[in-house]
Motif scaffolding. Structure first.
Motif, PDB file in Angstrom:
ATOM      1  N   LYS A 200       0.854  -1.187   0.000  1.00 38.16           N
ATOM      2  CA  LYS A 200       0.000   0.000   0.000  1.00 38.16           C
ATOM      3  C   LYS A 200       0.888   1.235   0.000  1.00 38.16           C
ATOM      4  N   LEU A 201       0.577   2.172  -0.875  1.00 39.53           N
ATOM      5  CA  LEU A 201       1.399   3.381  -0.980  1.00 39.53           C
ATOM      6  C   LEU A 201       1.064   4.330   0.169  1.00 39.53           C
ATOM      7  N   THR A 202       2.097   4.968   0.689  1.00 40.06           N
ATOM      8  CA  THR A 202       1.905   5.856   1.843  1.00 40.06           C
ATOM      9  C   THR A 202       2.282   7.301   1.542  1.00 40.06           C
ATOM     10  N   THR A 203       3.469   7.527   0.967  1.00 37.45           N
ATOM     11  CA  THR A 203       3.936   8.906   0.740  1.00 37.45           C
ATOM     12  C   THR A 203       4.553   9.048  -0.646  1.00 37.45           C
ATOM     13  N   VAL A 204       4.574  10.285  -1.097  1.00 36.07           N
ATOM     14  CA  VAL A 204       5.308  10.672  -2.310  1.00 36.07           C
ATOM     15  C   VAL A 204       6.170  11.869  -1.952  1.00 36.07           C
ATOM     16  N   GLN A 205       7.457  11.782  -2.278  1.00 30.88           N
ATOM     17  CA  GLN A 205       8.358  12.934  -2.132  1.00 30.88           C
ATOM     18  C   GLN A 205       8.514  13.561  -3.518  1.00 30.88           C
ATOM     19  N   LEU A 206       8.170  14.829  -3.615  1.00 28.52           N
ATOM     20  CA  LEU A 206       8.216  15.547  -4.887  1.00 28.52           C
ATOM     21  C   LEU A 206       9.100  16.781  -4.728  1.00 28.52           C
ATOM     22  N   GLY A 207       9.998  17.014  -5.661  1.00 26.80           N
ATOM     23  CA  GLY A 207      10.875  18.181  -5.561  1.00 26.80           C
ATOM     24  C   GLY A 207      11.533  18.497  -6.895  1.00 26.80           C
ATOM     25  N   HIS A 208      12.359  19.580  -6.901  1.00 26.09           N
ATOM     26  CA  HIS A 208      13.144  19.916  -8.091  1.00 26.09           C
ATOM     27  C   HIS A 208      14.402  20.645  -7.631  1.00 26.09           C
ATOM     28  N   ASP A 209      15.305  20.920  -8.577  1.00 28.51           N
ATOM     29  CA  ASP A 209      16.615  21.485  -8.220  1.00 28.51           C
ATOM     30  C   ASP A 209      16.677  22.997  -8.334  1.00 28.51           C
ATOM     31  N   ASN A 210      15.514  23.665  -8.608  1.00 25.92           N
ATOM     32  CA  ASN A 210      15.436  25.129  -8.652  1.00 25.92           C
ATOM     33  C   ASN A 210      16.270  25.728  -9.781  1.00 25.92           C
ATOM     34  N   ALA A 211      16.458  24.995 -10.874  1.00 29.45           N
ATOM     35  CA  ALA A 211      17.280  25.488 -11.990  1.00 29.45           C
ATOM     36  C   ALA A 211      16.404  26.194 -13.018  1.00 29.45           C
ATOM     37  N   GLY A 212      17.002  27.133 -13.733  1.00 34.40           N
ATOM     38  CA  GLY A 212      16.310  27.806 -14.815  1.00 34.40           C
ATOM     39  C   GLY A 212      15.517  29.016 -14.368  1.00 34.40           C
ATOM     40  N   LEU A 213      14.904  29.679 -15.345  1.00 36.37           N
ATOM     41  CA  LEU A 213      14.168  30.911 -15.087  1.00 36.37           C
ATOM     42  C   LEU A 213      12.814  30.642 -14.448  1.00 36.37           C
ATOM     43  N   LEU A 214      12.156  29.555 -14.910  1.00 38.96           N
ATOM     44  CA  LEU A 214      10.838  29.224 -14.367  1.00 38.96           C
ATOM     45  C   LEU A 214      10.979  28.079 -13.372  1.00 38.96           C
ATOM     46  N   ALA A 215      11.561  28.408 -12.231  1.00 39.24           N
ATOM     47  CA  ALA A 215      11.844  27.372 -11.237  1.00 39.24           C
ATOM     48  C   ALA A 215      10.739  27.261 -10.204  1.00 39.24           C
TER      49      ALA A 215
ATOM     50  N   THR B 113      -5.505   3.381  -7.354  1.00 34.64           N
ATOM     51  CA  THR B 113      -5.040   4.729  -7.650  1.00 34.64           C
ATOM     52  C   THR B 113      -5.004   5.534  -6.360  1.00 34.64           C
ATOM     53  N   TYR B 114      -3.869   6.163  -6.108  1.00 39.76           N
ATOM     54  CA  TYR B 114      -3.670   6.968  -4.898  1.00 39.76           C
ATOM     55  C   TYR B 114      -3.529   8.429  -5.298  1.00 39.76           C
ATOM     56  N   ARG B 115      -4.173   9.284  -4.532  1.00 38.03           N
ATOM     57  CA  ARG B 115      -4.068  10.721  -4.752  1.00 38.03           C
ATOM     58  C   ARG B 115      -3.275  11.331  -3.601  1.00 38.03           C
ATOM     59  N   PHE B 116      -2.247  12.098  -3.942  1.00 35.76           N
ATOM     60  CA  PHE B 116      -1.389  12.742  -2.944  1.00 35.76           C
ATOM     61  C   PHE B 116      -1.576  14.251  -3.077  1.00 35.76           C
ATOM     62  N   PRO B 117      -2.470  14.857  -2.290  1.00 37.26           N
ATOM     63  CA  PRO B 117      -2.746  16.296  -2.412  1.00 37.26           C
ATOM     64  C   PRO B 117      -1.517  17.132  -2.024  1.00 37.26           C
ATOM     65  N   CYS B 118      -1.345  18.244  -2.745  1.00 33.69           N
ATOM     66  CA  CYS B 118      -0.236  19.149  -2.442  1.00 33.69           C
ATOM     67  C   CYS B 118      -0.778  20.571  -2.267  1.00 33.69           C
ATOM     68  N   GLY B 119      -1.172  21.217  -3.378  1.00 29.94           N
ATOM     69  CA  GLY B 119      -1.727  22.568  -3.294  1.00 29.94           C
ATOM     70  C   GLY B 119      -0.734  23.610  -2.823  1.00 29.94           C
ATOM     71  N   ARG B 120       0.568  23.373  -2.990  1.00 29.00           N
ATOM     72  CA  ARG B 120       1.602  24.271  -2.482  1.00 29.00           C
ATOM     73  C   ARG B 120       2.610  24.552  -3.574  1.00 29.00           C
ATOM     74  N   TRP B 121       3.332  25.651  -3.368  1.00 29.22           N
ATOM     75  CA  TRP B 121       4.420  26.008  -4.270  1.00 29.22           C
ATOM     76  C   TRP B 121       5.662  25.181  -3.961  1.00 29.22           C
ATOM     77  N   LEU B 122       6.426  24.938  -5.011  1.00 27.41           N
ATOM     78  CA  LEU B 122       7.774  24.410  -4.867  1.00 27.41           C
ATOM     79  C   LEU B 122       8.694  25.396  -5.582  1.00 27.41           C
ATOM     80  N   GLY B 123       9.525  26.100  -4.812  1.00 30.13           N
ATOM     81  CA  GLY B 123      10.432  27.070  -5.408  1.00 30.13           C
ATOM     82  C   GLY B 123      10.919  28.068  -4.383  1.00 30.13           C
ATOM     83  N   LYS B 124      12.113  28.580  -4.617  1.00 28.81           N
ATOM     84  CA  LYS B 124      12.678  29.594  -3.736  1.00 28.81           C
ATOM     85  C   LYS B 124      11.935  30.900  -3.907  1.00 28.81           C
TER      86      LYS B 124
END
Length: 1310
Positions: free
Chosen positions: A1025-1040, A1057-1068
């Motif tokens: 059973k799926l529990t978590t998803v870690q989602l991220g990026h390296d903040n590269a480029g102009l549209l980071a 099918t599992y839904r992992f709600p986020c609703g948040r920004w990822l970026g500096k």
């Protein structure tokens, strides 16, 4: 009281009920065996062949000496016993299971012994013991008929010598069985010499013809050795050169009417023709009577194999015994069922399966049957109707074939070791000892002199002073002198014997003098029998001790809720009689795989039913003995259930049980009346050596003339009067009996096929009973699965307290798989492979695959366009496909067998809530079903099939993870779809995103997502059973900057099918500056299902609270939902209750703790609301302030205060708390992960709960001056009463081990 009732009462106490003679009827001549040909007729009719010659039983390709001819019951005495009506067809069939057998003087004609059993519908048993031998045919008509048959046979072979047919592709799964039972002669070569032909042929002018005849005793109890000795002596009497001391009628009358059953705990001595026979019966609190030699069973199978077959029998699998010897079949069957004490086999039990009942191997129920093999038959080539749940036992070759998914018997190694030691103590070594011969008795060979056989035994009979037994004819003479005063008759007999009246005194004096010398001396035969009896009981005690150990405290888990017997019987089906979950939770871990299966069997259910009914009725005998043993064990070995251990406990009463046997055999408690002359006409009962005479029926049909019979009848009259009085006390007795019979037969199948009528109509009726039984079993199993799975909801619905562990759920599903295999095996036309279900699926797949491929090709373009247009907003649909699910199973390389693939497919369909839908689709191809199944098959009964599908549909009401949780090592394809919020951010990002999916079993590892791609697939070992998803990026480029709505992950095999709600920004520089989010998943409910059952399900997993908290705290619209203080306290209390309930569940039943800590409505979510209440987060023209900013300023204040010395004067515990808080916050800040300020605060709360530090930190935050600057006066964190209350609530978690998902604590070393 009528005479018939008295006779019936006496019959119940008689040693033998009937004496039967079976053989050839001279008047009717040679008749083909219609019963044996019946099966062939049915098959020929079904296949469209001309059935006339088959129905007549004519097989002209066989040698006439090897054809099947009809045997008949030539005589049986008495005519009928009311308590045990005589079933002529059944007895005839079991006395001669293959009909009459003919031999010439060149053939083997050794006597044979075998036994059989007839099980009635109420479960009672009658035992038959058969001594068969060959008798010369004196009828010219029979000899002439056999001679003619041989001429026709030879003419047929010489005129047309056809090659052996290789194209007879039997369309029946039973054909190979039928052929294996027929001894087909090899084709006679044209070059064969006349001498070789004469050796296998018959010529009436040259050869002597012999035909088989059977002598049978039918007894209510299994006194095998006694009956075997009696029949053997009877046969020796007709083959001996000298006449027996008395007419044979005297001995048969004696054993039928004058020999009683031994009383419990007593020993009986009675007399055969030449030797006395001793038998003993166990006491009321001893193991029940079992006279079949267990030593032989162990020798035939071997220790390892016997324990395996014994385990299969306990788990109520289908057991098929296979041997050339009828007695071996009976010995092994009775040996195994004897060892079941205190349980009893509840299903079909036919140790010797007659040839006419081969269709019963098609029975879709548990059975224990014995099938006779023929010489040179290869057992591996037998095509049995069903093998998925079959234990095949080849007795002659010491080989067994076990079903798959087979649990081991508890402490199997130590168990086998103890059994081996018992055998060795009696000098029996299974490694070197040859199996004992079972086909004939010592002295059965008629060529041996009668004096040579009976020197020891006859001497003992002659020396029996108490019964005045004399040697040979002198014995007869003395009895006549004492019992009859008619001088003329006396003189006529003395002329034949040469004894005069004057000799009587001398005879008595000699007997007394000789008998004094031999008193107390035990013969070699008696010593051997005593040794076998002692070994038998000690082996049984070892088996019984295992059950006494495992079920020592079973009474504590018996649920006795009914006030009286009638209400219990009426509601039997709805009641829970045994607390299975609690019982299993109280057992040692190594026992669970076996016990979880065993407590679901019918024999265990019947055992518990008997226990419950014992509070209103007399205890069932086996239960009485078992309970007495448990009570005795408790006296000597007081044991607390909580202190159970899996340590092997050896049997401690072996010597005691053997001593009881020896003491009984040393002291004869009762001596039966000696055989004596009957009131017969002189000249009848004529002796002719080698021939069994025609007995006088008038003296053998009436025998209740002695004092013992009258005493028995009187006692029976008293019992009958008492029964009549009791009957009037209960006005509703008939209704009660009706309920009782229904309750006792609940879940039971047909115990034994009816042997008296085997017409096609009766066979069809029997199959209809199987269909009804399968449907009832399906209803009960699905209901049980639902009730156990629904748990508390089921309790509220009135189904009783039902808790289910992961192990028990797996057992119930395995039981469902067994049932489905039996349903698909019922009525098969063609047997292909070991799994009938998988064979049907393969046929379906072959027909559908081409059409499915064409449809797939035509839709490919449309599907790809739709996916390109929709992939950014939703998960592409995964269609329902039976064949696709099959392909998933076929790709699983670790599953090697068809049975395993079928079970995996069932589990997958059940987990996907498609089992009923798949079966409906499979059975909708009626042409295929008609091709594969006979008319009477379950799958071709339309009404029952619809009910069956409905019962399976009800399982959609609950969630199963029976595929995911079992096949934990397979590779599974997963699909990930990232869904951004289009309106508020760019759909794509110029940075390099990555994702890591975690489940209960393992995680996928970090995977890079290709740029400008929001959908990807990957293969990974089953993550559970799926529990978590870690989602991220390296903040590269102009549209980071990336605003993600949610992440969707689907298991492409199970379609979960599992839904992992986020609703948040990822970026500096946006939001809390996070470049990585840990999202908590929720399992989505399938929508748009056609079957209404699929919309019903158990509550879903809790999801990530990120989106909810984001909109409630820092809403994009600026509106904030602010819960009241009461609502916050309520949320904290509910979250705490959920966590505590989590730890009170069985470990295998617990869900994900991560969801309870960090998901929606979780503890962290409620604590964040507590901290946010009154927090000054929004600043005009300034950046948003986060809770992490508050704790960082608090730490900065504490560190500065520490440097100034302000903290040095605080109490030691308070100082320690300050140091730990600072250490944790600094460690989180220094971690390489960039999880943002909200993520850091959540992590701090999780670590504080895990390490039991959060209750110590809260008072520090309350007293810190920073709280005055960043919180309003109404804030909960500034309310001392609220903080102290929260601390008290959190301290209740200190009793539980809190563990965090590795995805939460990655990079944190504390």
């Amino acid at each position: 009281m009528s005479g018939s009732s008295a006779a019936s009462g006496a019959a119940l106490c008689r040693f033998a009920h009937y004496f039967v003679v079976c053989g050839i009827d001279i008047e009717t001549g040679l008749e083909p065996d219609q019963l044996t040909a019946l099966y062939h007729w049915l098959e020929a009719n079904r296949q469209g062949r001309e059935p006339d010659t088959t129905a007549r039983g004519e097989h002209f390709d066989q040698s006439p000496l090897k054809r099947t001819f009809k045997s008949k019951v030539l005589a049986h005495y008495p005519k009928n016993v009311e308590a045990n009506p005589f079933d002529q067809d059944a007895v005839n069939m079991l006395c001669m299971p293959k009909g009459l057998s003919f031999r010439t003087q060149a053939g083997q004609r050794d006597p044979q012994f075998h036994s059989f059993i007839i099980t009635k519908e109420d479960g009672s048993r009658t035992y038959g013991f058969v001594h068969s031998f060959y008798e010369e045919v004196t009828s010219p008509q029979i000899c002439s008929a056999m001679h003619t048959l041989y001429q026709l046979h030879n003419a047929g072979h010489t005129s047309s010598n056809p090659p052996p047919s290789s194209s007879s592709s039997s369309s029946s799964s039973m054909d190979s069985l039928a052929s294996s039972l027929d001894e087909v002669d090899p084709p006679i070569s044209s070059s064969a010499s006349s001498s070789s032909h004469a050796a296998i042929g018959y010529d009436s002018s040259r050869d002597t013809l012999y035909v088989s005849k059977a002598l049978c005793l039918i007894s209510p109890m299994p006194f095998m050795h006694a009956c075997r000795h009696f029949l053997s002596q009877l046969h020796r009497a007709i083959t001996a050169a000298t006449t027996p001391p008395l007419p044979l009628e005297s001995y048969i009358h004696n054993i039928l009417f004058e020999v009683p059953l031994p009383a419990p705990g007593r020993t009986l001595k009675f007399y055969g023709v030449y030797e006395p026979i001793v038998c003993q019966r166990p006491g009321l609190l001893e193991l029940p009577l079992a006279d079949f030699p267990l030593t032989e069973t162990f020798s035939l199978l071997g220790l390892e194999n016997l324990v395996q077959v014994f385990t299969c029998t306990l788990l109520e699998m289908q057991i098929l015994l296979y041997s050339q010897d009828y007695q071996r079949l009976m010995t092994v069957a009775e040996g195994i069922t004897t060892l079941l004490f205190p349980f009893q086999w509840q299903h079909v039990y036919v140790p010797i399966l007659p040839a006419s009942l081969l269709h019963f191997l098609d029975a879709p129920v548990p059975y224990l049957m014995g099938l006779q093999s023929t010489e040179n038959t290869d057992p591996s080539k037998l095509e049995l109707p069903q093998e998925a749940n079959l234990c095949f036992v080849d007795i002659d070759n010491h080989y067994i074939e076990l079903p798959e998914d087979f649990p081991l018997f508890p402490n199997k190694t130590e168990f086998i070791q103890e059994l081996s030691e018992v055998l060795l103590s009696f000098g029996v070594s299974l490694d070197t000892g040859a199996p004992p011969q079972t086909c004939s008795n010592p002295g059965d060979n008629p060529s041996t002199s009668g004096r040579e056989h009976t020197t020891v035994g006859l001497q003992q009979l002659e020396d029996d002073v108490l019964n005045s037994n004399l040697a040979g004819e002198e014995q007869n003479m003395l009895e006549l002198l004492q019992g009859n005063a008619t001088l003329e008759r006396l003189q006529a007999l003395t002329k034949c014997t040469g004894v005069t009246v004057a000799h009587v005194g001398a005879l008595r004096a000699g007997i007394k003098a000789h008998g004094t010398d031999r008193q107390g001396v035990r013969t070699e035969v008696e010593e051997e029998e005593l040794s076998y009896a002692k070994l038998n009981v000690q082996l049984r005690e070892v088996f019984a001790n295992r059950f006494t150990t495992m079920f020592a405290d079973y009474e504590a888990f018996v649920i006795q809720s009914a006030p009286d017997l009638e209400s219990w019987l009426t509601n039997r089906e709805q009641m829970h009689n045994f607390d299975k979950a609690s019982f299993l939770s109280d057992q040692p871990e190594p026992y669970l795989p076996f016990l979880s299966h065993f407590i679901e069997t019918q024999m265990f259910a019947t055992f518990i039913d008997n226990k419950i009914m014992s509070q209103w009725e007399e205890k069932e005998p086996l239960l009485r003995v078992f309970d007495a043993r448990i009570d005795k064990t408790r006296l000597y070995n007081v044991r607390t259930p909580s202190l159970r251990t899996s340590t092997y406990q050896r049997c401690s009463i072996l010597h005691e049980s053997a001593q009881a046997i020896e003491q009984r055999l040393m002291k004869i408690d009762h001596m039966a009346i000696h055989p004596h002359l009957l009131d017969m006409k002189i000249g009848q009962g004529k002796y002719e050596q080698g021939f069994f005479p025609k007995l006088q029926a008038d003296v053998l049909n009436s025998g209740l003339t002695n004092k013992w019979s009258h005493r028995t009848a009187t006692a029976q009259q008293r019992k009958e009067r008492h029964r009549q009085q009791t009957k009037h006390l209960n006005l509703e007795k008939d209704l009660k009996e009706k309920y009782m019979q229904e309750a006792r037969s609940l879940g039971k199948s047909l115990r034994q096929p009816k042997l008296s009528d085997l017409s096609p109509a009766v066979i069809a009726q029997t199959n209809w009973k199987f269909v009804e039984g399968l449907l009832k079993e399906c209803r009960m199993k699905t209901k049980r699965m639902l009730v156990e799975k629904m748990g508390r909801e089921a309790v509220e619905l009135g189904h009783g307290d039902a808790n289910i562990t992961g192990l028990e759920e797996n057992t119930l599903i395995a039981s469902l798989c067994d049932l489905l295999e039996r349903i698909w095996s019922h009525g098969l036309q063609v047997k292909q492979g070991k799994s009938a279900l998988w064979s049907h699926l393969l046929h379906y797949q072959a027909r559908e695959e081409k059409l499915e491929q064409q449809q797939t090709d035509s839709q490919l373009s449309h599907v790809s366009e739709r996916r390109r247009s929709e992939c950014s907003t939703m998960m592409p649909s995964l269609g329902v496909s039976l064949t696709q699910d099959m392909r998933h199973i076929q790709s699983m390389s670790k599953i090697k067998t068809d049975v395993g693939r079928a079970r995996a497919w069932i589990r997958l369909s059940l987990e996907k809530k498609l089992l009923s839908q798949h079966f409906k689709q499979l059975l909708s191809r009626q042409a295929l079903t008609k091709k594969l199944y006979k008319r009477y098959a379950f799958l071709r009964c339309e009404e029952e099939k619809e009910q069956f599908l409905f019962h399976l549909l009800s399982l959609n009401a609950v969630d199963y993870f029976c595929f995911t949780s079992v096949f934990t090592t397979i590779m599974i394809p997963y699909r990930v779809v990232i869904i951004p919020i289009k309106m508020l951010s760019n759909t794509m990002t110029t940075s390099n995103p990555w994702v890591c999916v975690s489940g209960e079993l393992r995680d996928s590892g970090i995977m890079q997502i290709p740029k400008n791609v929001l959908e990807m697939t990957f293969d990974c070992q089953n993550m559970g059973k799926l529990t978590t998803v870690q989602l991220g990026h390296d903040n590269a480029g102009l549209l980071a900057k990336w605003l993600v709505d949610c992440v969707m992950v689907r298991n492409e095999i199970t379609a979960h099918t599992y839904r992992f709600p986020c609703g948040r920004w990822l970026g500096k520089g946006v939001g809390d500056g996070s470049l990585e989010r840990v999202l908590i998943g929720e399992l989505l409910v399938p929508s748009g299902d056609e079957d209404c059952g699929k919309s019903c399900r158990t509550p879903p997993m809790q999801g990530s609270p990120s989106q909810t908290r984001r909109t409630s705290i820092t809403s994009l619209s600026g509106r904030a939902y602010k819960p009241t203080s009461a609502q916050i306290h309520e949320a904290i209390g509910e979250a705490m209750n959920n966590i505590i309930k989590h730890f009170h569940k069985p470990e295998k039943e617990r869900g994900s703790l991560t969801v309870l800590l960090c998901g929606e409505n979780s503890l962290v979510a409620a604590l964040e609301q507590f901290f946010h209440r009154g927090f000054k987060s929004a600043r005009l023209f300034q950046k948003t302030v986060f809770l992490w900013d508050f704790v960082e300023k608090t730490v900065a204040y504490m560190e500065s205060a520490d440097q100034m010395g302000d903290l040095q004067e605080t109490a030691a515990p308070l100082g320690m708390s300050c140091q730990s808080l600072c250490h944790y916050i600094n460690t989180i800040n220094s971690a390489p992960r960039n999880i943002g300020k909200d993520g850091k605060f959540q992590l701090l709360l999780c670590l504080g709960v895990r390490d039991r530090l959060l209750p110590q930190w809260l008072p520090l935050l309350l007293d810190c001056p920073v709280v005055l600057l960043m919180y309003e006066e109404t804030a909960l964190l500034r309310d001392r009463v609220a903080v102290i209350g929260l601390v008290a609530v959190l301290e209740t978690l200190h009793d539980f081990p809190i563990t965090l998902d590795s995805s939460l604590t990655k990079g944190i070393d504390l």
